[in-house]
Design an enzyme around this catalytic site. Structure first.
Site, PDB file in Angstrom:
ATOM      1  N   ASP A 117     -25.947 -46.084  -5.902  1.00  0.00           N
ATOM      2  CA  ASP A 117     -25.510 -44.712  -6.153  1.00  0.00           C
ATOM      3  C   ASP A 117     -24.514 -44.702  -7.330  1.00  0.00           C
ATOM      4  O   ASP A 117     -24.770 -45.313  -8.370  1.00  0.00           O
ATOM      5  CB  ASP A 117     -24.915 -44.115  -4.869  1.00  0.00           C
ATOM      6  CG  ASP A 117     -24.665 -42.625  -4.944  1.00  0.00           C
ATOM      7  OD1 ASP A 117     -25.633 -41.855  -4.823  1.00  0.00           O
ATOM      8  OD2 ASP A 117     -23.490 -42.237  -5.127  1.00  0.00           O
ATOM      9  N   ASP A 246     -35.817 -42.838   0.044  1.00  0.00           N
ATOM     10  CA  ASP A 246     -34.713 -42.255  -0.718  1.00  0.00           C
ATOM     11  C   ASP A 246     -35.265 -41.318  -1.798  1.00  0.00           C
ATOM     12  O   ASP A 246     -35.598 -41.757  -2.895  1.00  0.00           O
ATOM     13  CB  ASP A 246     -33.860 -43.343  -1.366  1.00  0.00           C
ATOM     14  CG  ASP A 246     -32.695 -42.769  -2.173  1.00  0.00           C
ATOM     15  OD1 ASP A 246     -32.401 -41.566  -2.008  1.00  0.00           O
ATOM     16  OD2 ASP A 246     -32.102 -43.512  -2.970  1.00  0.00           O
ATOM     17  N   HIS A 276     -31.194 -43.534   1.415  1.00  0.00           N
ATOM     18  CA  HIS A 276     -30.326 -43.630   0.241  1.00  0.00           C
ATOM     19  C   HIS A 276     -29.194 -44.616   0.482  1.00  0.00           C
ATOM     20  O   HIS A 276     -28.908 -45.462  -0.366  1.00  0.00           O
ATOM     21  CB  HIS A 276     -29.763 -42.258  -0.109  1.00  0.00           C
ATOM     22  CG  HIS A 276     -28.892 -42.267  -1.318  1.00  0.00           C
ATOM     23  ND1 HIS A 276     -29.366 -42.589  -2.576  1.00  0.00           N
ATOM     24  CD2 HIS A 276     -27.563 -42.023  -1.481  1.00  0.00           C
ATOM     25  CE1 HIS A 276     -28.379 -42.531  -3.456  1.00  0.00           C
ATOM     26  NE2 HIS A 276     -27.278 -42.191  -2.816  1.00  0.00           N
TER      27      HIS A 276
END
Length: 300
Positions: A117, A246, A276
């Site tokens: 991320d 994701d 995710h």
């Protein structure tokens, strides 16, 4: 600049998080928290939004057992690190600079980067700007925007939610981004850094800082393009470990594999039943894949 520090009492008795706290000043009186465990080559674990080093609690013991030194910081605004009181006090460039100060202060070299991320948005830019400090890169459910790439529908929905919801519930966000069901204790641990909304400015603003064509609120797209200019010549080992569930980062792994020379021939994996926040769903499996990759391909 208003600096907020979450009371240590908020982090008492965390589930499966026995790690000693360390702190580093990264400028302007800001203290960044980091986990430092084990001995050996350095693995730098970078988290994203709105998590913190707690996300890596399943991976750290495995990597330590395999004789690595693990450094897992909390980005400014998250975890046990200091928070800033206003969203305009955060920027993409500042996050990269704060991480660079941590790396400099700890005198880290020959770094094996694992990033997910925003850990990738910051970590990949950090690596591109300091190539001599990094030995390998593993990208997991992350990406770096560039000129010509538009945001996908899943990200636009997430960004809208983050900017408009009256209740930004960090633990709830982690649950939405995982396939497995989080325990009540884990959800509480993700809520712990934020006693009230005044502590959440960094978490709320992060999605708005992701730069895309026509939506570069932070004027960060030129730096991202410069990162890609480096990555497209990056010949050091580069691994992708993405989740199969994701929607935010779907296809990012294939893009890295096509664009980064160092990704050629690496043991890339798509992890099944992983959302995710892949570290929550499959943390142990991730650590095993990462350790095997480093054993076979590490250049330092």
């Amino acid at each position: 600049m208003k600096i907020l520090t979450t009371s240590e009492n908020r982090f008492s008795d965390l589930e499966d998080y026995p790690f000693k706290a360390h702190f580093c000043e990264v400028g302007q009186g800001l203290k960044m928290h980091y986990v430092k465990e084990g001995n050996g080559p350095t693995v730098l674990l970078l988290h994203g939004e709105p998590s913190w080093s707690y996300l890596y609690r399943k991976m750290i013991p495995i990597l330590v057992e395999k004789s690595y030194q693990v450094i897992a910081p909390d980005l400014i605004g998250f975890g046990k690190s200091d928070k800033l009181g206003a969203p305009q006090e955060y920027s993409y460039a500042k996050h990269v600079a704060w991480l660079k100060q941590l790396v400099t202060t700890l005198k880290l070299t020959d770094i094996h980067l694992f990033c997910q991320d925003w850990g990738g948005l910051c970590g990949l830019r950090l690596a591109a700007e300091n190539q001599e400090l990094f030995a390998t890169i593993t990208a997991s459910n992350t990406f770096v925007p560039r000129t010509g790439i538009k945001a996908n529908e899943a990200f636009l929905k997430w960004r809208h939610f983050s900017q408009t919801t009256p209740n930004f519930h960090a633990g709830g966000v982690l649950q939405m981004g995982t396939v497995s069901e989080l325990s009540e204790q884990a959800i509480a641990a993700y809520d712990a850094p934020f006693p009230d909304d005044t502590y959440k400015a960094g978490a709320r603003v992060f999605p708005k800082l992701v730069p895309f064509d026509g939506e570069d609120f932070d004027n960060a797209l030129p730096a991202c393009d410069a990162t890609w200019a480096v990555l497209e010549k990056w010949e050091k080992p580069f691994l992708t470990l993405f989740g199969d569930s994701d929607p935010l980062m779907k296809g990012g792994d294939l893009y890295f594999q096509a664009k980064v020379p160092g990704a050629l021939g690496m043991p890339h994996r798509t992890i099944e039943k992983a959302g995710h926040f892949i570290q929550e769903d499959k943390g142990e499996e991730l650590a095993e894949h990462l350790a095997a990759f480093l054993k076979a391909h590490a250049i330092a």
